[in-house]
Design a protein around this motif. Structure first.
Motif, mmCIF file in Angstrom:
data_model
loop_
_atom_site.group_PDB
_atom_site.id
_atom_site.type_symbol
_atom_site.label_atom_id
_atom_site.label_comp_id
_atom_site.label_asym_id
_atom_site.label_seq_id
_atom_site.Cartn_x
_atom_site.Cartn_y
_atom_site.Cartn_z
ATOM 1 N N HIS A 188 34.954 59.960 -20.802
ATOM 2 C CA HIS A 188 34.039 60.188 -19.690
ATOM 3 C C HIS A 188 33.289 58.904 -19.338
ATOM 4 O O HIS A 188 33.166 57.997 -20.157
ATOM 5 C CB HIS A 188 33.028 61.288 -20.047
ATOM 6 C CG HIS A 188 33.664 62.618 -20.312
ATOM 7 N ND1 HIS A 188 34.178 62.957 -21.560
ATOM 8 C CD2 HIS A 188 33.871 63.689 -19.500
ATOM 9 C CE1 HIS A 188 34.680 64.186 -21.493
ATOM 10 N NE2 HIS A 188 34.510 64.657 -20.275
ATOM 11 N N VAL A 189 32.766 58.866 -18.105
ATOM 12 C CA VAL A 189 31.944 57.767 -17.638
ATOM 13 C C VAL A 189 30.864 58.337 -16.728
ATOM 14 O O VAL A 189 31.081 59.368 -16.075
ATOM 15 C CB VAL A 189 32.802 56.701 -16.896
ATOM 16 C CG1 VAL A 189 33.357 57.248 -15.593
ATOM 17 C CG2 VAL A 189 32.007 55.422 -16.645
ATOM 18 N N THR A 199 38.577 61.630 -17.705
ATOM 19 C CA THR A 199 39.986 61.232 -17.647
ATOM 20 C C THR A 199 40.723 61.787 -18.846
ATOM 21 O O THR A 199 40.132 61.990 -19.917
ATOM 22 C CB THR A 199 40.139 59.700 -17.629
ATOM 23 O OG1 THR A 199 41.508 59.354 -17.386
ATOM 24 C CG2 THR A 199 39.694 59.074 -18.940
ATOM 25 N N ASP A 200 42.014 62.043 -18.683
ATOM 26 C CA ASP A 200 42.866 62.345 -19.833
ATOM 27 C C ASP A 200 44.148 61.520 -19.811
ATOM 28 O O ASP A 200 45.088 61.796 -20.550
ATOM 29 C CB ASP A 200 43.168 63.846 -19.943
ATOM 30 C CG ASP A 200 43.802 64.432 -18.700
ATOM 31 O OD1 ASP A 200 44.257 63.650 -17.830
ATOM 32 O OD2 ASP A 200 43.843 65.665 -18.579
ATOM 33 N N ASP A 201 44.149 60.468 -18.962
ATOM 34 C CA ASP A 201 45.267 59.522 -18.987
ATOM 35 C C ASP A 201 44.798 58.066 -18.975
ATOM 36 O O ASP A 201 45.607 57.150 -18.962
ATOM 37 C CB ASP A 201 46.216 59.764 -17.817
ATOM 38 C CG ASP A 201 45.595 59.483 -16.456
ATOM 39 O OD1 ASP A 201 44.385 59.167 -16.405
ATOM 40 O OD2 ASP A 201 46.311 59.601 -15.443
ATOM 41 N N GLY A 202 43.472 57.865 -18.953
ATOM 42 C CA GLY A 202 42.917 56.523 -18.953
ATOM 43 C C GLY A 202 42.962 55.824 -17.622
ATOM 44 O O GLY A 202 42.485 54.694 -17.496
ATOM 45 N N ALA A 224 34.548 65.547 -26.734
ATOM 46 C CA ALA A 224 35.728 66.348 -26.419
ATOM 47 C C ALA A 224 35.679 66.690 -24.936
ATOM 48 O O ALA A 224 34.670 66.455 -24.257
ATOM 49 C CB ALA A 224 35.782 67.629 -27.250
ATOM 50 N N LYS A 225 36.775 67.248 -24.434
ATOM 51 C CA LYS A 225 36.830 67.659 -23.035
ATOM 52 C C LYS A 225 35.721 68.646 -22.706
ATOM 53 O O LYS A 225 35.178 68.642 -21.598
ATOM 54 C CB LYS A 225 38.202 68.281 -22.748
ATOM 55 C CG LYS A 225 38.409 68.747 -21.330
ATOM 56 C CD LYS A 225 39.817 69.285 -21.150
ATOM 57 C CE LYS A 225 40.067 69.776 -19.730
ATOM 58 N NZ LYS A 225 41.462 70.271 -19.556
ATOM 59 N N ASP A 226 35.377 69.491 -23.687
ATOM 60 C CA ASP A 226 34.354 70.518 -23.477
ATOM 61 C C ASP A 226 33.129 70.290 -24.356
ATOM 62 O O ASP A 226 32.413 71.238 -24.707
ATOM 63 C CB ASP A 226 34.941 71.904 -23.748
ATOM 64 C CG ASP A 226 35.542 72.026 -25.143
ATOM 65 O OD1 ASP A 226 35.538 71.027 -25.888
ATOM 66 O OD2 ASP A 226 36.014 73.124 -25.483
ATOM 67 N N ASP A 241 30.056 72.236 -21.434
ATOM 68 C CA ASP A 241 30.914 73.027 -22.317
ATOM 69 C C ASP A 241 32.319 73.227 -21.755
ATOM 70 O O ASP A 241 33.076 74.065 -22.234
ATOM 71 C CB ASP A 241 30.282 74.388 -22.598
ATOM 72 C CG ASP A 241 30.134 75.254 -21.341
ATOM 73 O OD1 ASP A 241 30.578 74.814 -20.248
ATOM 74 O OD2 ASP A 241 29.583 76.354 -21.450
ATOM 75 N N GLY A 242 32.656 72.434 -20.738
ATOM 76 C CA GLY A 242 33.960 72.547 -20.117
ATOM 77 C C GLY A 242 33.954 73.301 -18.810
ATOM 78 O O GLY A 242 34.921 73.236 -18.041
ATOM 79 N N SER A 243 32.861 74.040 -18.528
ATOM 80 C CA SER A 243 32.778 74.795 -17.279
ATOM 81 C C SER A 243 31.444 74.629 -16.570
ATOM 82 O O SER A 243 31.388 74.675 -15.346
ATOM 83 C CB SER A 243 33.034 76.285 -17.531
ATOM 84 O OG SER A 243 32.044 76.815 -18.405
#
Length: 314
Positions: A188-189, A199-202, A224-226, A241-243
């Motif tokens: 994250h940024v 991002t999940d691919d950079g 983490a993503k969430d 929390d992801g949402s």
């Protein structure tokens, strides 16, 4: 960290901000934080643990190390030797390389085991102020991400070697204050225009809020993503929390950095403020200083750094 292939991009730019404002309790106990003398009187902007000892970066291109004899200067002048202020620091997964970034395009790769420094400044001739850096992978094989004042993320998937850098501007061009990756090419940024990107691919960065936050962001903790936290003005902490985002107001301070894992951690800020997270609840620590605290790292020794060479340990 392990290799991480691209998942479907986050497409929740309008992630909601829950209307929850919970004042933190104030600890009545005496502070366990101790003021430690440092060999610098300029601002210490960031700090990180390494495979050897904790290191901190400062104005005038100084890097200091915690040794058995106290904190000592191990690098002067920064990567290029021209004394540019250093604002951000991160380590490879094995802790053997300390990446440092700062003003006027300063980027350096410092081997904490040998003292060798590689100057990787001005990637693709960019000389903006670099505010933060995030690194994944082992020494010599790292993916490197640098966030700048012009809203660009400069990245290299080949250890920052010349000719391997690219860049992306995820938002409107507002300055990027902090960047952190929690896995290979995932993180994250935050920017100065009230946005958080993931991002999940950079390479591809998608907005995930924060809607109507109403304060500036300074600190980022990406686990983490969430599991994301952002700190900012009005002693605000935002948790994702992801949402949805949930906000907490901890009192009266600007919070410049945040570092948590699970239900524990810290956020630090103006006026010597340190708030501690334990069991999911924030409490204000009593500290012996009134200087602004810019960053914190946790480990065998917890360390907070800030203005005028201020350094606290516990």
């Amino acid at each position: 960290m392990t290799d991480f292939t691209r998942r479907s991009a986050l497409k929740v730019a309008g992630a909601s901000l829950a209307a929850v404002t919970v004042p933190a309790t104030v600890s009545a106990a005496e502070s366990d934080w101790t003021v430690v003398e440092t060999p610098v009187d300029t601002t210490l902007y960031d700090v990180s643990d390494t495979a050897t000892n904790p290191h901190a970066v400062a104005g005038a291109g100084l890097v200091i190390e915690r040794t058995a004899n106290g904190w000592e200067v191990v690098l002067q002048g920064g990567p290029s030797g021209n004394g540019n202020d250093l604002y951000g620091v991160d380590t490879t997964d094995d802790g053997e390389r300390l990446w440092i970034v700062g003003a006027s395009g300063a980027v350096g790769e410092y081997d904490v085991t040998t003292g060798n420094l590689i100057d990787r400044s001005a990637p693709n001739d960019f000389t903006a102020n670099f505010n933060d850096v995030s690194v994944t992978g082992p020494a010599g094989e790292a993916d490197v991400y640098v966030a700048d004042d012009s809203g660009a993320i400069h990245y290299s998937f080949d250890n920052g070697k010349e000719g391997t850098w690219n860049y992306e501007v995820p938002g409107s061009g507002s300055g990027l204050k902090a960047i952190e990756c929690y896995d290979t090419r995932s993180g994250h940024v935050i920017d100065t225009n009230g946005k958080v990107f993931a991002t999940d691919d950079g390479v591809t960065w998608d907005p995930i809020g924060i809607e109507d936050a109403g304060v500036a962001y300074y600190g980022l903790d990406s686990d983490a993503k969430d599991d994301v936290r952002v700190s900012g003005g009005n002693a605000s902490v935002f948790t994702y929390d992801g949402s949805q985002w949930v906000s907490e107001s901890l009192g009266d301070a600007t919070l410049f950095d945040i570092e948590t894992e699970g239900g524990t951690g810290y956020t630090v800020g103006s006026g010597g403020a340190i708030f501690e997270l334990e069991g999911g609840t924030w409490a204000r620590n009593k500290t012996p200083v009134g200087e602004n605290l810019k960053a914190i790292t946790t480990g065998a020794v917890d360390i907070a750094v800030g203005s005028a060479g201020t350094l606290l340990e516990q």
